[in-house]
Design an enzyme around this catalytic site. Structure first.
Site, PDB file in Angstrom:
ATOM      1  N   HIS A  55      82.754  15.810  39.855  1.00  0.00           N
ATOM      2  CA  HIS A  55      81.840  16.777  40.454  1.00  0.00           C
ATOM      3  C   HIS A  55      81.071  16.110  41.596  1.00  0.00           C
ATOM      4  CE1 HIS A  55      79.454  14.870  37.127  1.00  0.00           C
ATOM      5  NE2 HIS A  55      78.699  14.619  38.176  1.00  0.00           N
TER       6      HIS A  55
HETATM    7  C1  T46 Z   1      77.281  11.899  36.984  1.00  0.00           C
HETATM    8  C2  T46 Z   1      78.092  11.089  36.047  1.00  0.00           C
HETATM    9  C3  T46 Z   1      78.197   9.652  36.412  1.00  0.00           C
HETATM   10  C4  T46 Z   1      72.468  16.764  29.673  1.00  0.00           C
HETATM   11  O1  T46 Z   1      72.136  17.600  28.819  1.00  0.00           O
HETATM   12  N1  T46 Z   1      71.525  16.014  30.299  1.00  0.00           N
HETATM   13  C5  T46 Z   1      71.831  15.085  31.221  1.00  0.00           C
HETATM   14  O2  T46 Z   1      70.924  14.431  31.780  1.00  0.00           O
HETATM   15  C6  T46 Z   1      73.208  14.893  31.570  1.00  0.00           C
HETATM   16  C7  T46 Z   1      73.626  13.863  32.632  1.00  0.00           C
HETATM   17  C8  T46 Z   1      74.166  15.642  30.932  1.00  0.00           C
HETATM   18  N2  T46 Z   1      73.796  16.549  29.984  1.00  0.00           N
HETATM   19  C9  T46 Z   1      74.830  17.314  29.267  1.00  0.00           C
HETATM   20  C10 T46 Z   1      75.619  18.281  30.133  1.00  0.00           C
HETATM   21  C11 T46 Z   1      76.965  18.316  29.449  1.00  0.00           C
HETATM   22  O3  T46 Z   1      76.938  19.276  28.407  1.00  0.00           O
HETATM   23  O4  T46 Z   1      75.788  16.382  28.751  1.00  0.00           O
HETATM   24  C12 T46 Z   1      77.086  16.932  28.808  1.00  0.00           C
HETATM   25  C13 T46 Z   1      78.020  16.004  29.590  1.00  0.00           C
HETATM   26  O5  T46 Z   1      77.633  16.016  30.967  1.00  0.00           O
HETATM   27  P1  T46 Z   1      78.695  15.808  32.130  1.00  0.00           P
HETATM   28  O6  T46 Z   1      79.949  16.499  31.815  1.00  0.00           O
HETATM   29  O7  T46 Z   1      78.010  16.179  33.424  1.00  0.00           O
HETATM   30  O8  T46 Z   1      78.932  14.226  32.047  1.00  0.00           O
HETATM   31  P2  T46 Z   1      79.647  13.289  33.089  1.00  0.00           P
HETATM   32  O9  T46 Z   1      79.719  11.944  32.478  1.00  0.00           O
HETATM   33  O10 T46 Z   1      80.941  13.868  33.558  1.00  0.00           O
HETATM   34  O11 T46 Z   1      78.675  13.238  34.347  1.00  0.00           O
HETATM   35  C14 T46 Z   1      77.463  12.527  34.228  1.00  0.00           C
HETATM   36  C15 T46 Z   1      76.377  13.211  35.050  1.00  0.00           C
HETATM   37  O12 T46 Z   1      76.283  14.577  34.659  1.00  0.00           O
HETATM   38  C16 T46 Z   1      76.656  13.160  36.517  1.00  0.00           C
HETATM   39  O13 T46 Z   1      75.478  13.459  37.235  1.00  0.00           O
HETATM   40  O14 T46 Z   1      77.263  11.626  38.175  1.00  0.00           O
HETATM   41  O15 T46 Z   1      77.655  11.194  34.685  1.00  0.00           O
END
Ligand code: T46
Length: 138
Positions: A55
């Site tokens: 993303h």
């Molecule tokens: C990024 C990469 C490096 C939350 O509830 N709070 C938070 O602060 C974050 C970061 C995520 N979440 C929830 C949202 C989703 O349900 O945790 C779940 C997994 O999040 P996401 O799919 O966005 O995770 P990554 O590892 O793909 O991405 C994260 C960050 O979202 C993003 O900003 O750059 O790590």
């Protein structure tokens, strides 16, 4: 001036080596980053074939550090794609807003620390690559 992906480079983090052989201490002070840290999260236990990210952020800026182990960060500005390996706890990667990122090739025991400029807001995410490139084309 528009961001070019090659402008994104690893940054040195201050390392204080202990004169008595007690190891190292690294510190990130407020003047190191171009934003105030509003949130901290970390990724761990990522399988070696797992991918995180996939993303871009509209506004969020972030600073990534491999606290332990290693992983690759693939960066994409809509025109150019490049991969940067993070494998030292005294090196960080500052990712500005508007950059697509994918994290992959996590080693066993890798921990990715992320210091970010804003509270969590799903509306700040662009999670479709076609939407990202279309925004970049203007
Ligand atoms: C990024 C990469 C490096 C939350 O509830 N709070 C938070 O602060 C974050 C970061 C995520 N979440 C929830 C949202 C989703 O349900 O945790 C779940 C997994 O999040 P996401 O799919 O966005 O995770 P990554 O590892 O793909 O991405 C994260 C960050 O979202 C993003 O900003 O750059 O790590």
């Amino acid at each position: 001036m528009p961001l070019h992906i090659n402008d994104i480079q690893l940054t040195d983090i201050k390392k204080i080596s202990d004169p008595d052989g007690r190891g190292n201490l690294s510190v990130i002070e407020n003047d190191v980053l171009p934003f105030e840290i509003k949130r901290v999260y970390y990724l761990y236990d990522v399988p070696s074939d797992g991918t995180r990210g996939g993303h871009a952020h509209k506004e969020l800026q972030q600073f990534l550090i491999a606290l332990s182990g290693s992983f690759d960060v693939v960066l994409d500005d809509g025109k150019t794609r490049r991969s940067i390996t993070l494998n030292r706890p005294n090196k960080g990667l500052l990712i500005p807003s508007g950059v697509w990122r994918e994290l992959e090739n996590f080693s066993a025991g890798a921990v990715c620390l992320s210091l970010v400029s804003a509270e969590y807001d799903e509306n700040d995410y662009i999670r479709e690559y076609s939407k990202f490139t279309s925004i970049k084309r203007g």
